[in-house]
Motif scaffolding. Sequence first.
Motif, PDB file in Angstrom:
ATOM      1  N   UNK A 153       0.771  -1.054   0.031  1.00  0.00           N
ATOM      2  CA  UNK A 153      -0.058  -0.080   0.091  1.00  0.00           C
ATOM      3  C   UNK A 153       0.943   1.305   0.020  1.00  0.00           C
ATOM      4  N   UNK A 154       0.354   2.405   0.298  1.00  0.00           N
ATOM      5  CA  UNK A 154       0.923   3.795   0.158  1.00  0.00           C
ATOM      6  C   UNK A 154       2.157   3.547   1.322  1.00  0.00           C
ATOM      7  N   UNK A 155       3.617   3.928   0.748  1.00  0.00           N
ATOM      8  CA  UNK A 155       4.528   3.650   1.781  1.00  0.00           C
ATOM      9  C   UNK A 155       4.849   4.858   2.496  1.00  0.00           C
ATOM     10  N   UNK A 156       5.747   4.911   3.538  1.00  0.00           N
ATOM     11  CA  UNK A 156       6.092   6.200   4.367  1.00  0.00           C
ATOM     12  C   UNK A 156       7.371   6.382   3.763  1.00  0.00           C
ATOM     13  N   UNK A 157       7.690   7.612   3.350  1.00  0.00           N
ATOM     14  CA  UNK A 157       8.939   8.059   3.008  1.00  0.00           C
ATOM     15  C   UNK A 157       9.460   9.296   4.166  1.00  0.00           C
ATOM     16  N   UNK A 158      10.593   9.037   4.490  1.00  0.00           N
ATOM     17  CA  UNK A 158      11.204  10.142   5.488  1.00  0.00           C
ATOM     18  C   UNK A 158      12.814  10.140   5.398  1.00  0.00           C
ATOM     19  N   UNK A 159      13.037  11.439   5.561  1.00  0.00           N
ATOM     20  CA  UNK A 159      14.592  11.842   5.477  1.00  0.00           C
ATOM     21  C   UNK A 159      14.947  11.863   6.956  1.00  0.00           C
ATOM     22  N   UNK A 160      16.331  11.427   7.130  1.00  0.00           N
ATOM     23  CA  UNK A 160      16.846  11.457   8.413  1.00  0.00           C
ATOM     24  C   UNK A 160      18.295  12.057   8.150  1.00  0.00           C
ATOM     25  N   UNK A 161      18.808  12.547   9.330  1.00  0.00           N
ATOM     26  CA  UNK A 161      20.025  13.270   9.274  1.00  0.00           C
ATOM     27  C   UNK A 161      21.225  12.067   9.674  1.00  0.00           C
ATOM     28  N   UNK A 162      22.570  12.373   9.829  1.00  0.00           N
ATOM     29  CA  UNK A 162      23.570  11.249  10.226  1.00  0.00           C
ATOM     30  C   UNK A 162      23.268  10.941  11.294  1.00  0.00           C
ATOM     31  N   UNK A 185       9.487  13.354  -1.943  1.00  0.00           N
ATOM     32  CA  UNK A 185       9.730  14.377  -0.814  1.00  0.00           C
ATOM     33  C   UNK A 185      11.020  15.312  -1.016  1.00  0.00           C
ATOM     34  N   UNK A 186      11.061  16.439  -0.818  1.00  0.00           N
ATOM     35  CA  UNK A 186      12.295  17.472  -0.761  1.00  0.00           C
ATOM     36  C   UNK A 186      12.518  18.000   0.671  1.00  0.00           C
ATOM     37  N   UNK A 187      13.842  18.185   0.898  1.00  0.00           N
ATOM     38  CA  UNK A 187      14.294  18.906   1.805  1.00  0.00           C
ATOM     39  C   UNK A 187      15.553  19.994   1.342  1.00  0.00           C
ATOM     40  N   UNK A 188      15.882  20.781   2.286  1.00  0.00           N
ATOM     41  CA  UNK A 188      16.978  21.801   2.036  1.00  0.00           C
ATOM     42  C   UNK A 188      18.112  21.622   3.126  1.00  0.00           C
ATOM     43  N   UNK A 189      19.135  21.377   2.816  1.00  0.00           N
ATOM     44  CA  UNK A 189      20.249  20.834   3.563  1.00  0.00           C
ATOM     45  C   UNK A 189      21.471  22.165   3.607  1.00  0.00           C
ATOM     46  N   UNK A 190      21.779  22.336   4.772  1.00  0.00           N
ATOM     47  CA  UNK A 190      23.102  23.592   4.689  1.00  0.00           C
ATOM     48  C   UNK A 190      24.231  23.051   5.271  1.00  0.00           C
ATOM     49  N   UNK A 191      24.345  21.683   5.970  1.00  0.00           N
ATOM     50  CA  UNK A 191      25.596  21.160   6.433  1.00  0.00           C
ATOM     51  C   UNK A 191      26.325  21.065   5.210  1.00  0.00           C
ATOM     52  N   UNK A 192      27.680  21.283   5.218  1.00  0.00           N
ATOM     53  CA  UNK A 192      28.453  21.355   3.896  1.00  0.00           C
ATOM     54  C   UNK A 192      29.320  19.803   3.926  1.00  0.00           C
ATOM     55  N   UNK A 193      29.277  19.134   5.225  1.00  0.00           N
ATOM     56  CA  UNK A 193      30.039  17.896   5.271  1.00  0.00           C
ATOM     57  C   UNK A 193      29.163  16.979   6.164  1.00  0.00           C
ATOM     58  N   UNK A 194      28.070  16.344   5.468  1.00  0.00           N
ATOM     59  CA  UNK A 194      27.423  15.561   6.298  1.00  0.00           C
ATOM     60  C   UNK A 194      26.642  14.525   5.399  1.00  0.00           C
ATOM     61  N   UNK A 195      25.951  13.483   6.192  1.00  0.00           N
ATOM     62  CA  UNK A 195      25.328  12.505   5.551  1.00  0.00           C
ATOM     63  C   UNK A 195      23.856  12.520   5.711  1.00  0.00           C
ATOM     64  N   UNK A 245      15.430  -5.277   3.791  1.00  0.00           N
ATOM     65  CA  UNK A 245      16.048  -4.079   3.646  1.00  0.00           C
ATOM     66  C   UNK A 245      17.041  -3.676   2.742  1.00  0.00           C
ATOM     67  N   UNK A 246      16.907  -2.745   1.850  1.00  0.00           N
ATOM     68  CA  UNK A 246      17.795  -2.511   0.815  1.00  0.00           C
ATOM     69  C   UNK A 246      18.434  -1.007   1.047  1.00  0.00           C
ATOM     70  N   UNK A 247      19.700  -1.059   1.176  1.00  0.00           N
ATOM     71  CA  UNK A 247      20.603   0.108   1.400  1.00  0.00           C
ATOM     72  C   UNK A 247      21.788   0.394   0.484  1.00  0.00           C
ATOM     73  N   UNK A 248      21.710   1.454  -0.188  1.00  0.00           N
ATOM     74  CA  UNK A 248      23.058   1.728  -0.883  1.00  0.00           C
ATOM     75  C   UNK A 248      23.313   3.187  -0.528  1.00  0.00           C
ATOM     76  N   UNK A 249      24.602   3.405  -0.953  1.00  0.00           N
ATOM     77  CA  UNK A 249      25.280   4.781  -0.531  1.00  0.00           C
ATOM     78  C   UNK A 249      25.664   5.491  -1.615  1.00  0.00           C
ATOM     79  N   UNK A 250      25.392   6.880  -1.699  1.00  0.00           N
ATOM     80  CA  UNK A 250      25.781   7.929  -2.791  1.00  0.00           C
ATOM     81  C   UNK A 250      26.538   8.928  -2.146  1.00  0.00           C
ATOM     82  N   UNK A 251      27.739   8.996  -2.832  1.00  0.00           N
ATOM     83  CA  UNK A 251      28.538  10.376  -2.400  1.00  0.00           C
ATOM     84  C   UNK A 251      28.624  11.287  -3.364  1.00  0.00           C
TER      85      UNK A 251
END
Length: 265
Positions: A153-162, A185-195, A245-251
């Motif tokens: 069904x409809x999933x939950x999308x969420x953003x999390x910080x490091x 979903x869209x967020x605005x980030x200001x940290x210059x070195x973060x995950x 769980x599917x995880x992948x990392x993008x730099x």
Amino acid sequence: MSIHCLERYEVVGAADTVFAVAGEDVILPCSVKPLMSVVNMRVEWNRSDLRGSLVHLYDDHEDRNTDQIQSYRGRTKLIHQELQRGDASLKLASVQVSDEGRYKCFIQSKSWFDDTTVDVKVEALGTPPVITVDGFDDSGGLHLQCESEGWYPEPVLEWLDSKGVSLSSETTETHRETDRFSVKHTITVHERDSTYHCRVKLRHHMLEIRVGYRLNFYQFQFRFCLSIPILIDSKWLKHKKLSQTFRYQTYLFFVLSKLPEFCCV
């Protein structure tokens, strides 16, 4: 004791809701207590939420599915060897979202009958979430957009910080096409070195992408250019029978340098 009493039995199904994954096979449990052969009995599976529409019928030692719901043709099966042990569980192949509903297992002998219901919930895994850059704001914040499609069904999308703290999305979009959902979903980030993590979840499944954000500025004669090489490392992690769980990392490396042929003032 009469034969009538000897043939009394109870039909039992699943103690809890049965969860199925779209595209995979699932077993709908149904058996008799005490254990006895049901080879000579009538075993009927119906969709009780569809006015008793026939899903599978076994009678007179044969499967008789002439009146079976069209969408179940070729996808249902009783294991005849198991009928001797009182097990009339139904195997449903290639599960579809439309298979979600309430099923009734009815077993009838010459002198007795009983039934039980099995609730089935279907989950469809969508595409791995994708993070894209949607520009900068006036204060230098970077707009990151995460989207995924094909869920049920409809999933939950969420953003999390490091640190795993949930972040508020500035814009959210959900669309439904036929029986599947897409989210953005869209967020605005200001940290210059973060995950940052973008996570899409259902009851028993989760897909996640992690983006490492490093921004370095090099200014040459007030001319700038943006290049974004992306490195992806992915793997599947299985937890429980229906939990994945599917995880992948993008730099994302944002490098501002003097490249006149690609730059703008």
